[in-house]
Motif scaffolding. Structure first.
Motif, short mmCIF file in Angstrom:
data_model
loop_
_atom_site.label_atom_id
_atom_site.label_comp_id
_atom_site.label_asym_id
_atom_site.label_seq_id
_atom_site.Cartn_x
_atom_site.Cartn_y
_atom_site.Cartn_z
N UNK A 93 64.24 76.04 5.03
CA UNK A 93 63.08 75.27 5.24
C UNK A 93 63.03 74.16 4.00
N UNK A 94 62.43 73.04 4.34
CA UNK A 94 62.13 72.10 3.46
C UNK A 94 60.66 72.06 3.24
N UNK A 95 60.24 72.02 1.83
CA UNK A 95 58.91 71.80 1.75
C UNK A 95 58.58 70.59 0.69
N UNK A 96 57.70 69.77 1.42
CA UNK A 96 57.34 68.55 0.70
C UNK A 96 55.76 68.48 0.34
N UNK A 97 55.45 67.74 -0.55
CA UNK A 97 54.13 67.46 -0.69
C UNK A 97 53.71 66.11 -0.31
N UNK A 98 52.77 65.89 0.63
CA UNK A 98 52.17 64.33 1.17
C UNK A 98 50.88 64.27 0.88
N UNK A 99 50.48 63.16 1.14
CA UNK A 99 49.08 62.97 0.78
C UNK A 99 47.75 63.96 1.41
N UNK A 100 48.48 64.42 2.73
CA UNK A 100 47.62 65.33 3.51
C UNK A 100 47.90 66.94 3.23
N UNK A 101 48.70 67.14 2.21
CA UNK A 101 49.01 68.69 1.61
C UNK A 101 50.65 68.93 1.74
N UNK A 102 51.04 70.03 2.07
CA UNK A 102 52.19 70.65 2.01
C UNK A 102 52.73 70.38 3.32
N UNK A 103 53.98 69.93 3.62
CA UNK A 103 54.63 69.94 4.88
C UNK A 103 55.98 70.89 4.95
N UNK A 104 56.16 71.73 5.55
CA UNK A 104 56.92 72.73 5.96
C UNK A 104 57.72 72.63 6.99
N UNK A 105 59.03 72.36 6.92
CA UNK A 105 60.12 71.90 8.17
C UNK A 105 61.06 72.92 8.13
N UNK A 106 61.07 73.87 9.10
CA UNK A 106 62.13 74.94 9.19
C UNK A 106 62.86 75.12 10.39
N UNK A 107 63.94 75.48 10.19
CA UNK A 107 64.95 75.71 11.22
C UNK A 107 65.88 76.75 11.45
N UNK A 108 66.38 77.29 12.16
CA UNK A 108 67.64 78.31 12.34
C UNK A 108 68.82 77.90 12.86
N UNK A 109 69.72 77.36 12.02
CA UNK A 109 71.09 76.42 12.35
C UNK A 109 71.95 77.51 13.38
N UNK A 110 71.83 78.67 13.03
CA UNK A 110 72.52 79.52 14.18
C UNK A 110 72.16 79.50 15.48
N UNK A 111 70.85 79.21 15.75
CA UNK A 111 70.20 79.09 17.10
C UNK A 111 69.97 77.59 17.32
N UNK A 112 69.60 76.73 16.49
CA UNK A 112 69.02 75.35 16.65
C UNK A 112 67.73 75.17 16.78
N UNK A 113 66.90 76.46 16.73
CA UNK A 113 65.41 76.50 16.92
C UNK A 113 65.07 75.62 15.69
N UNK A 114 63.84 74.99 15.82
CA UNK A 114 63.46 74.00 15.06
C UNK A 114 61.76 73.91 14.90
N UNK A 115 61.01 73.81 13.76
CA UNK A 115 59.72 74.12 13.78
C UNK A 115 59.03 73.18 12.53
N UNK A 116 57.88 72.76 12.72
CA UNK A 116 57.20 72.18 11.48
C UNK A 116 55.66 72.46 11.58
N UNK A 117 55.13 72.68 10.18
CA UNK A 117 53.84 73.05 10.06
C UNK A 117 53.53 71.95 8.89
N UNK A 118 52.12 71.22 9.02
CA UNK A 118 51.80 70.33 7.94
C UNK A 118 50.43 70.62 7.52
N UNK A 119 50.04 69.83 6.63
CA UNK A 119 48.56 69.93 6.22
C UNK A 119 48.18 71.18 5.63
#
Length: 841
Positions: free
Chosen positions: A129-155
């Motif tokens: 996962x990548x974790x960044x801080x934005x003006x709206x809160x934390x942004x979590x982007x995560x993936x499983x590179x073995x399967x290609x599944x990718x997700x994102x949760x923000x604010x």
């Protein structure tokens, strides 16, 4: 490395040192022939962790060295990754010959970038996962590179970030900098590998172009890191799914751990809900089931869609046939991932072919259900006939794991390859005939034709026979051995060139053809992933249907009256280990149950049962009961069991208060709260006061439905003063001073606590029990004992200093944690904007 002067080392070691400079934080696996070698401190670390020999090499100066064979490197990589090390693979990129072989890092392996089947668990995702801080809160982007599944949760706020990371069992977290060292250290202490990566890719791709602008930077950051470590495009990454927290029931990782949804409290998976409802047959289905269990829904339509599909799969006459079809299906997503990484072998493509050949029989079985919902799913299953035809024609039925030693392409796929194989096939016959002809021609009956890699083909004659050699035989001496002589003849030399060239050409051509096939499979990446998703769904709904029938689960119904009516509910795990006593739960909107009864009588089990039935129903599963009508809960909060956090400086009581505060802060009137023995970690009156305060606060302010178990019998008087506070007790009876637990929950308060009887059940010394009985009688007969009056106290005005809101405290906490030596100007602006937004709430 003690000597910083690279010029003192050999050219090869200088090459290593140059690579090591760029990958100082990784263990460099430096390819030398059939081994990966590690040098200097890397070698010392590897020898200790891997328990391999530490040697030394003269490379201009004495150098520590340790190595592992390249053909069996994966177990060593797995052990290093599990111990938190990063590995840089430096491969030979030119053929050995004149001069120094060139080497370069072709891949960096970290805990979050593993894709090898031998290292990964088939039924679990391996998220990075990548974790960044934005003006709206934390942004979590995560993936499983073995399967290609990718997700994102923000604010997200900080609590939600930590909860997401722990719930998803994220293996590696990529952050831009270390401005919040406390958060990073907390995550590291929980076994999460944290990587600092500053760069953010400025180019959008199909992977993230559908996202909002502020969401894309997380995808760019993660993709940039993946490209930097994997050294190749990741064409199999699936379109990022935005996971909105508001679509799911709020259940943090602590609650899931308390309820043992996926993870056991005792490291025994048999005590988890997952263990008892997982009947999946495919790896894709197992991972999807776990994802659903981690994300209970709050949308009634989505819940009912799942329940409708489970209902559709309930007929059992085709079940064994359907399960057998599914059991032959390999992990499509991970095969596709390996195709993208160019690490796929012919065995993987064979497995893909055999999987695709199962699709038509699978569809035939599904159509037998004659159900519209199942038919809709079945119609989406594409068997990829063109791909089957290609793989059927091209890939051998028993291919090797290697792709550069031949034996992977079928006869008939390529005419030129068939010609070369024909030469190889007839070479043995020709060599046998040649050997017989030479024996006849020379009269030497012991003459043999042999081969080795150094000298090629040769004629071998014993020492004694060689004395009878004649010039007209036309032999040229090639090698002298102790007991024989080896020769070459013009005819054999000419045939050697044909045979060896044919063999090498065939191997090289097979590899070229394999690459062409692999590239062709790449074109089906998206459709194969779609197919995998549909198969996973079928597998999961069938699994739920099997659980429903096997365990006598029923379909839950839902009401908007905030009422609970569970008839003969059961705990889905406890009932597997004991003769479980079913109980009813009848509860009205905003009602609180005060539950009393002796220890071990089943209070906690009753509460967990209620929570699990609610949780399972919102996952979209049938539940263990005769019938169940429930509201949709927006959250479940629990404080069950005794635990501490000594490493974090928190006692049992402190943990109890922190976890209780989660409910007091975030619960709404649509939440479910389960509190077990609040206040037991402090003095009696302190604990009783806190317990009563919490009951009253939740009842009057939050108005959530709550189950509150307690040993403070004085609290049962609350039912006399509040209309919707109801006393329940767990039945027990005493026979000959011996406790018998009935595990039946009924209305009314328990008449006594039975503490001494429970102690006797635990086989405490009889002398101790008798003395305790004497003390208890004295205390109970004491005339001046203190009486606790819950309601006749002075009703003083309660003044609460609400100077700081939760958001304000979070801002102050965040400001205190910032490491100004490491935060960049742009990140500082983003943080300020984020804090400003919090203060405006």
């Amino acid at each position: 490395m003690k000597d910083d002067n690279k010029q003192t080392y050999t050219p090869m070691m200088q090459q290593y040192l140059k690579i090591k400079e760029d990958y100082a934080d990784a263990l460099v696996f430096f390819r030398l022939g059939d081994f990966y070698e590690l040098f200097f401190d890397d070698a010392i670390i590897a020898s200790k962790v891997l328990e391999i020999a530490l040697t030394a090499r003269d490379a201009g100066s004495k150098v520590s060295m340790a190595g592992v064979p390249h053909h069996s490197v994966k177990p060593y990589i797995q052990k290093l990754i599990e111990n938190g090390y990063k590995i840089a693979i430096a491969e030979q990129v030119t053929e050995p010959g004149k001069g120094l072989v060139e080497r370069e890092v072709t891949r960096v392996i970290t805990p979050g970038t593993v894709f090898e089947d031998e290292i990964l668990e088939a039924n679990k995702n391996n998220f990075i996962a990548s974790l960044l801080v934005t003006e709206h809160g934390y942004l979590l982007t995560y993936a499983d590179i073995s399967t290609g599944e990718s997700f994102l949760v923000d604010k997200l706020n900080k609590k939600e970030v930590i909860d997401q990371i722990k719930t998803l069992a994220i293996k590696e977290l990529v952050v831009k900098n270390q401005y919040d060292t406390i958060l990073i250290e907390e995550l590291k202490s929980n076994g999460i590998y944290v990587t600092i990566h500053e760069e953010v890719n400025t180019h959008d791709t199909k992977w993230n172009e559908h996202l909002e602008l502020n969401q894309r930077q997380g995808a760019r950051h993660l993709l940039n890191y993946l490209n930097a470590t994997q050294k190749q495009p990741l064409s199999h990454l699936q379109k990022i799914v935005v996971e909105e927290n508001k679509k799911y029931m709020n259940v943090d990782f602590r609650v899931k751990k308390h309820l043992e949804i996926i993870e056991s409290n005792t490291n025994n998976q048999k005590t988890t809900l997952l263990y008892h409802i997982d009947n999946t047959k495919t790896a894709m289905g197992a991972r999807l089931l776990k994802h659903q269990l981690n994300h209970p829904l709050i949308d009634l339509n989505q819940i009912n869609q799942r329940l409708d599909l489970i209902t559709a799969f309930l007929p059992s006459q085709y079940r064994s046939e359907l399960q057998e079809r599914l059991s032959y299906i390999y992990d499509i997503n991970r095969i596709v991932g390996k195709v993208s990484f160019k690490s796929v072998n012919a065995r993987d493509l064979y497995q893909l072919r055999e999987t695709l050949k199962q699709i038509e029989p699978l569809k035939e079985t599904l159509y037998k259900y004659d159900n519209e919902l199942i038919n809709n799913l079945t119609n989406k299953l594409d068997n990829h006939q063109e791909l089957i035809d290609l793989l059927e024609k091209a890939i051998s039925d028993n291919p090797p794991l290697t792709i550069k030693e031949g034996g992977i392409i079928k006869t008939g796929h390529n005419e030129k390859l068939d010609e070369l194989h024909n030469i190889n096939a007839h070479s043995k016959e020709w060599l046998q005939n040649f050997e017989e002809e030479e024996r006849e021609r020379t009269g030497i009956k012991t003459l043999k034709v042999g081969y080795n890699r150094v000298f090629g083909y040769f004629i071998e004659i014993s020492k004694a026979a060689s004395l009878a050699m004649e010039e007209d035989f036309g032999y040229e001496r090639k090698q002298t051995l102790t007991n024989s002589e080896r020769y070459i003849s013009p005819i054999l030399k000419e045939k050697e060139d044909v045979i060896l060239n044919a063999k090498d050409k065939a191997i090289n051509l097979e590899y070229e053809l394999f690459v062409e096939i692999r590239d062709e499979v790449t074109k089906y990446t998206y459709s194969l992933q779609e197919l995998s998703g549909y198969i996973a769904s079928i597998d999961v709904y069938l699994s739920h249907a099997i659980s429903a029938e096997k365990n006598k689960y029923v379909r839950p119904t839902f009401n908007n009256l905030r009422e609970v009516k569970i008839i003969k509910g059961r705990h889905p795990v406890v009932e597997k280990f004991t003769n479980f006593v079913a109980n009813d739960i009848i509860m009205s909107e905003g009602e609180t149950f005060l539950i009393t009864g002796p220890n071990m009588s089943g209070k906690s089990t009753y509460m967990r049962m209620f929570a699990l039935l609610s949780y399972m129903s919102q996952v979209g599963s049938f539940v263990p009961a005769t019938s169940a009508s429930l509201p949709i809960y927006d959250a479940i909060f629990t404080r069950i069991g005794s635990s501490d956090d000594l490493s974090g400086g928190k006692s049992t009581f402190m943990v109890e208060m922190v976890e209780s505060n989660e409910a007091l802060t975030y619960a709404t009137n649509n939440s479910l709260i389960l509190f077990d023995e609040i206040g037991r970690g402090t003095a009696t009156y302190d604990g009783m006061a806190l317990a009563q305060g919490m009951v009253e606060y939740i009842y009057t302010k939050i108005k959530a439905q709550m189950l509150f178990s307690t040993h403070y019998h004085e609290l049962t008087a609350l039912a006399d003063n509040y209309e919707k506070i109801t006393n329940l007790h767990v039945k027990a009876r005493e026979e000959k001073n011996r406790m018998i637990f009935l595990h039946q929950v009924e209305k009314g308060a328990s008449d006594k606590s039975y503490g001494l009887q429970v102690a006797a059940l635990a086989n405490l010394p009889k002398e101790l029990i008798k003395r305790s009985e004497q003390i208890l009688k004295q205390l109970e007969n004491k005339e001046d004992k203190v009486k606790v009056d819950l309601f006749n106290y002075d009703d003083e005005e309660i003044i609460i200093d609400n100077t700081l809101s939760i958001e304000q405290e979070e801002v102050l906490d965040g400001l205190e944690r910032i490491d100004f030596d490491k935060v960049t100007p742009i990140d500082a602006l983003i943080l300020l904007k984020n804090y400003q937004n919090k203060l405006k709430k």
